[in-house]
Design a protein around this motif. Sequence first.
Motif, PDB file in Angstrom:
ATOM      1  N   ALA A  54      -6.091  -0.171  -0.135  1.00  0.00           N
ATOM      2  CA  ALA A  54      -6.777   1.002  -0.891  1.00  0.00           C
ATOM      3  C   ALA A  54      -8.090   0.633  -1.193  1.00  0.00           C
ATOM      4  O   ALA A  54      -9.048   1.338  -1.183  1.00  0.00           O
ATOM      5  CB  ALA A  54      -6.050   1.428  -1.945  1.00  0.00           C
ATOM      6  N   GLU A  55      -8.155  -0.661  -1.969  1.00  0.00           N
ATOM      7  CA  GLU A  55      -9.488  -1.226  -2.325  1.00  0.00           C
ATOM      8  C   GLU A  55     -10.398  -1.289  -1.415  1.00  0.00           C
ATOM      9  O   GLU A  55     -11.712  -0.955  -1.723  1.00  0.00           O
ATOM     10  CB  GLU A  55      -9.431  -2.476  -2.991  1.00  0.00           C
ATOM     11  N   LYS A  56     -10.068  -1.690  -0.037  1.00  0.00           N
ATOM     12  CA  LYS A  56     -11.169  -1.669   0.888  1.00  0.00           C
ATOM     13  C   LYS A  56     -11.462  -0.675   1.603  1.00  0.00           C
ATOM     14  O   LYS A  56     -12.131  -0.223   2.638  1.00  0.00           O
ATOM     15  CB  LYS A  56     -10.558  -2.720   1.997  1.00  0.00           C
ATOM     16  N   LYS A  58      -9.230   1.591   3.592  1.00  0.00           N
ATOM     17  CA  LYS A  58      -8.434   1.524   4.589  1.00  0.00           C
ATOM     18  C   LYS A  58      -7.334   2.654   4.316  1.00  0.00           C
ATOM     19  O   LYS A  58      -6.949   3.045   5.167  1.00  0.00           O
ATOM     20  CB  LYS A  58      -7.854   0.399   4.857  1.00  0.00           C
ATOM     21  N   MET A  59      -7.182   2.920   3.060  1.00  0.00           N
ATOM     22  CA  MET A  59      -6.482   4.060   2.742  1.00  0.00           C
ATOM     23  C   MET A  59      -6.454   4.422   1.315  1.00  0.00           C
ATOM     24  O   MET A  59      -7.359   3.948   0.534  1.00  0.00           O
ATOM     25  CB  MET A  59      -4.801   3.608   2.885  1.00  0.00           C
ATOM     26  N   SER A  60      -6.071   5.940   1.125  1.00  0.00           N
ATOM     27  CA  SER A  60      -6.585   6.671  -0.019  1.00  0.00           C
ATOM     28  C   SER A  60      -5.550   6.268  -1.180  1.00  0.00           C
ATOM     29  O   SER A  60      -4.273   5.507  -0.734  1.00  0.00           O
ATOM     30  CB  SER A  60      -6.296   8.275   0.096  1.00  0.00           C
ATOM     31  N   ALA A  61      -5.783   6.345  -2.378  1.00  0.00           N
ATOM     32  CA  ALA A  61      -4.917   5.879  -3.516  1.00  0.00           C
ATOM     33  C   ALA A  61      -3.465   6.767  -3.332  1.00  0.00           C
ATOM     34  O   ALA A  61      -2.710   6.053  -3.709  1.00  0.00           O
ATOM     35  CB  ALA A  61      -5.662   6.170  -4.954  1.00  0.00           C
ATOM     36  N   GLU A  62      -3.778   7.855  -3.160  1.00  0.00           N
ATOM     37  CA  GLU A  62      -2.407   8.815  -2.980  1.00  0.00           C
ATOM     38  C   GLU A  62      -1.630   8.250  -1.876  1.00  0.00           C
ATOM     39  O   GLU A  62      -0.319   8.186  -1.844  1.00  0.00           O
ATOM     40  CB  GLU A  62      -2.873  10.329  -2.473  1.00  0.00           C
ATOM     41  N   ASP A  63      -2.250   7.775  -0.736  1.00  0.00           N
ATOM     42  CA  ASP A  63      -1.425   7.286   0.649  1.00  0.00           C
ATOM     43  C   ASP A  63      -0.774   5.913   0.044  1.00  0.00           C
ATOM     44  O   ASP A  63       0.336   5.708   0.460  1.00  0.00           O
ATOM     45  CB  ASP A  63      -2.210   6.894   1.554  1.00  0.00           C
ATOM     46  N   GLN A  64      -1.365   5.182  -0.874  1.00  0.00           N
ATOM     47  CA  GLN A  64      -0.907   3.730  -1.272  1.00  0.00           C
ATOM     48  C   GLN A  64       0.210   4.041  -2.014  1.00  0.00           C
ATOM     49  O   GLN A  64       1.320   3.580  -1.920  1.00  0.00           O
ATOM     50  CB  GLN A  64      -2.230   3.083  -2.211  1.00  0.00           C
ATOM     51  N   THR A  65       0.106   5.197  -3.107  1.00  0.00           N
ATOM     52  CA  THR A  65       1.195   5.372  -4.043  1.00  0.00           C
ATOM     53  C   THR A  65       2.442   5.979  -3.071  1.00  0.00           C
ATOM     54  O   THR A  65       3.636   5.538  -3.324  1.00  0.00           O
ATOM     55  CB  THR A  65       0.875   6.529  -5.108  1.00  0.00           C
ATOM     56  N   ALA A  66       2.194   7.000  -2.245  1.00  0.00           N
ATOM     57  CA  ALA A  66       3.193   7.419  -1.672  1.00  0.00           C
ATOM     58  C   ALA A  66       3.962   6.435  -0.512  1.00  0.00           C
ATOM     59  O   ALA A  66       5.351   6.429  -0.665  1.00  0.00           O
ATOM     60  CB  ALA A  66       2.630   8.644  -0.515  1.00  0.00           C
TER      61      ALA A  66
END
Length: 283
Positions: A54-56, A58-66
């Motif tokens: 997510a930091e890079k 490569k994915m959104s913060a929402e996708d990271q949490t999901a």
Amino acid sequence: MSINTVMVIGAGQMGAGIAQVFAQSGIQVKLNDLQQDALDKGLSGIEKRLARAAEKGKMSAEDQTAAFNRLSGTTNLEDASDCDLVIEAVVENMDVKTKVFQQLDKITPKHAILASNTSSLPITEIAAATNRPSQVIGMHFMNPVPVMKLVEIIRAIQTSDETYQAIEDMTKQLNKSPVEVEDFPGFVSNRILMPMINEAIYTVYEGVASPEDVDTVMKLGMNHPMGPLTLADFIGLDTCLYIMEVLHEGFGDSKYRPCPLLRKYVKAGWLGKKSGRGFYSYE
Ligand code: CAA
Ligand code: NAD
């Protein structure tokens, strides 16, 4: 068949990676280990890798949490009772694996597929230990799982076409590339890779060159991303030795004899990166 809930058994480097890619693909995953500390380590590794992605950007913060919310940890194998697919990634040992499969055969629903991430052991023998051999298959991910595109799918002699198709479809859903392989020692990947690693160890054992120089030759000379000894440490020297033993016993050919230096390191507990020491030191 539809696969909605998955259990991954073994929260080591492979099991944690496998659980992560399932969670990232929208599937509910239960990660299981015998040891609570191994489970905690596996889950925190996934959390860190998702945060880094997510930091890079490569994915959104929402996708990271999901993705992380689709994961749960358990030390209780009975939690596989509602799973459509179970992938075993415990130690490379036939007795341990067959025991796990026999337990899973009793616990999981009748329709469930039981897959093994074994590097080299016969899927046919694992299948025969269950009462659902047509629903047993090899699903061999490569290390590091979140990065590597290949999944070798190994058909036991008893595997049904329906089981094969479900696993091939699942592999594509994970955004990985499946390759179908028959059930012979080491399949394709380790039949070719592991003798190269074993030969690199012989090269050090016979004093031809240092581990650093062997690795440099293969990296700069053959464009391998990692030299064979760095790769052996990364895979785990215990796993490398188990695979060489399976090849040696399975083919009965002396060309697969494990190098005595590999045996010595494993006996010393020098298992590579995971134990802090192998051909290199990681302290
Ligand atoms: N877990 C998860 N992701 C990892 C990782 C790990 N252990 N190590 C590296 N990565 C990710 C990084 O986060 C990075 O991702 P992004 O591009 O999204 O940022 C990406 O991989 C590249 O990492 P680095 O730039 O830090 O390092 P690198 O370019 O040197 O690549 C490597 C690292 C991908 C591991 C590369 O060295 C490589 O391909 N090595 C060979 C791996 C290999 O041969 N695997 C097969 C082993 S055999 C096997 O698995 C079968 C068996 O049965 C034994
Ligand atoms: P690892 O040592 O990192 O992890 C194994 C985990 O399994 C440990 O956490 C251990 O506590 C757990 N475990 C052992 N017995 C168990 C049981 N009965 N129930 C639940 N958990 C149990 O090993 P790894 O490198 O992740 O390898 C796992 C499997 O994947 C092996 O079969 C190996 O051959 C295969 N594999 C390894 C690689 C690799 O590069 N290391 C690549 C592909 C396949």
